[in-house]
Motif scaffolding. Structure first.
Motif, PDB file in Angstrom:
ATOM      1  N   CYS A 156       0.871  -1.477  -0.365  1.00  0.00           N
ATOM      2  CA  CYS A 156       0.317   0.501   0.183  1.00  0.00           C
ATOM      3  C   CYS A 156       1.427   1.309  -0.138  1.00  0.00           C
ATOM      4  CB  CYS A 156      -0.828  -0.365   1.403  1.00  0.00           C
ATOM      5  SG  CYS A 156      -1.362   1.676   1.404  1.00  0.00           S
ATOM      6  N   ASN A 215      -0.358   4.205   0.857  1.00  0.00           N
ATOM      7  CA  ASN A 215      -0.004   4.633   2.246  1.00  0.00           C
ATOM      8  C   ASN A 215       0.530   3.921   3.787  1.00  0.00           C
ATOM      9  OD1 ASN A 215      -0.976   7.141   3.841  1.00  0.00           O
ATOM     10  ND2 ASN A 215      -2.767   5.483   4.176  1.00  0.00           N
ATOM     11  N   CYS A 216       0.327   2.702   3.925  1.00  0.00           N
ATOM     12  CA  CYS A 216       0.577   1.984   5.176  1.00  0.00           C
ATOM     13  C   CYS A 216       1.604   1.156   5.265  1.00  0.00           C
ATOM     14  CB  CYS A 216      -0.554   1.619   5.965  1.00  0.00           C
ATOM     15  SG  CYS A 216      -1.094  -0.005   5.161  1.00  0.00           S
ATOM     16  N   CYS A 237      -7.285  -0.989   0.183  1.00  0.00           N
ATOM     17  CA  CYS A 237      -5.566  -1.320   0.736  1.00  0.00           C
ATOM     18  C   CYS A 237      -7.023  -2.263   2.937  1.00  0.00           C
ATOM     19  CB  CYS A 237      -4.991  -0.272   1.785  1.00  0.00           C
ATOM     20  SG  CYS A 237      -4.011  -0.756   3.386  1.00  0.00           S
ATOM     21  N   CYS A 297      -5.257   0.229   5.857  1.00  0.00           N
ATOM     22  CA  CYS A 297      -5.852   1.724   5.610  1.00  0.00           C
ATOM     23  C   CYS A 297      -7.008   2.005   5.409  1.00  0.00           C
ATOM     24  CB  CYS A 297      -4.628   2.705   5.807  1.00  0.00           C
ATOM     25  SG  CYS A 297      -4.483   2.112   3.962  1.00  0.00           S
TER      26      CYS A 297
HETATM   27 ZN   LIG Z   1      -2.528   1.110   3.492  1.00  0.00          ZN
END
Ligand SMILES: [Zn+2]
Length: 194
Positions: free
Chosen positions: A60, A62-63, A74, A77
């Protein structure tokens, strides 16, 4: 700003940004200053695929949790793949931003918490320089505060109009004044549409 700098077809949308006049402490750039070389965007990642079409999870954005290609979001998140990546060589800064509230770019620590420290010594960057918005459909937009900035915001070399949402596309070069440049990568909602 001259009329020829505004491509036809741009739509003026309501301004939803908080606006404020440029703060003191910004210095104007001399016209003779040469722009720095623009950073080069990294190649777009291909969708992960193992041998014989076996699906391989990708991290991901973002995370960093693994996301299977069939998953639109995801599992960790709940973010979709859609996001923009901004890469600045000097100062060294990499920003990823997804749909939702705009990413504020500037030197104001409260207004632009993700960039204020990196640009603290770059007084050609305004305290409230520009905002970048990503829509769920993968489109992205940059906007200067209506009051404008002292040194301007440039998209592929053309100065954008203050207070106007201007479309940003994958591969664009976004510049704050003459010296600070971002390479723009857009990653759309579907796999491999970056
Ligand atoms: Zn994520």
């Amino acid at each position: 700003m001259s009329e020829r700098d505004t491509p036809r077809g741009w739509v003026r949308l309501p301004d939803d940004d908080e606006l404020e006049a440029p703060a003191e402490g910004e210095t104007a750039e001399k016209p003779g200053e040469a722009p720095q070389p623009e950073p080069t965007a990294e190649p777009a990642p291909r969708p992960a695929a193992g041998p014989a079409g076996v699906e391989v999870s990708a991290p991901c954005w973002n995370c960093r949790a693994p996301v299977a290609p069939r998953d639109a979001r995801c599992p960790s998140c709940d973010r979709t793949r859609t996001h923009v990546l901004l890469v600045c060589a000097e100062p060294c800064l990499e920003l990823r931003h997804g749909p939702g509230p705009p990413l504020h770019i500037g030197r104001h620590p409260d207004w632009a918490p993700r960039t204020a420290a990196a640009f603290a010594d770059w007084n050609k960057v305004s305290r409230r320089h520009a905002s970048l918005t990503v829509e769920p459909d993968g489109s992205a937009w940059v906007e200067e505060p209506e009051a404008g900035t002292r040194n301007g915001t440039y998209l592929n070399g053309a100065r954008i109009a203050a207070g106007v949402r201007t479309p940003v596309r994958d591969g664009d070069q976004l510049r704050l004044g003459l010296r600070v440049g971002f390479a723009v990568r857009l990653y759309g909602p579907g796999p491999g549409t970056g």
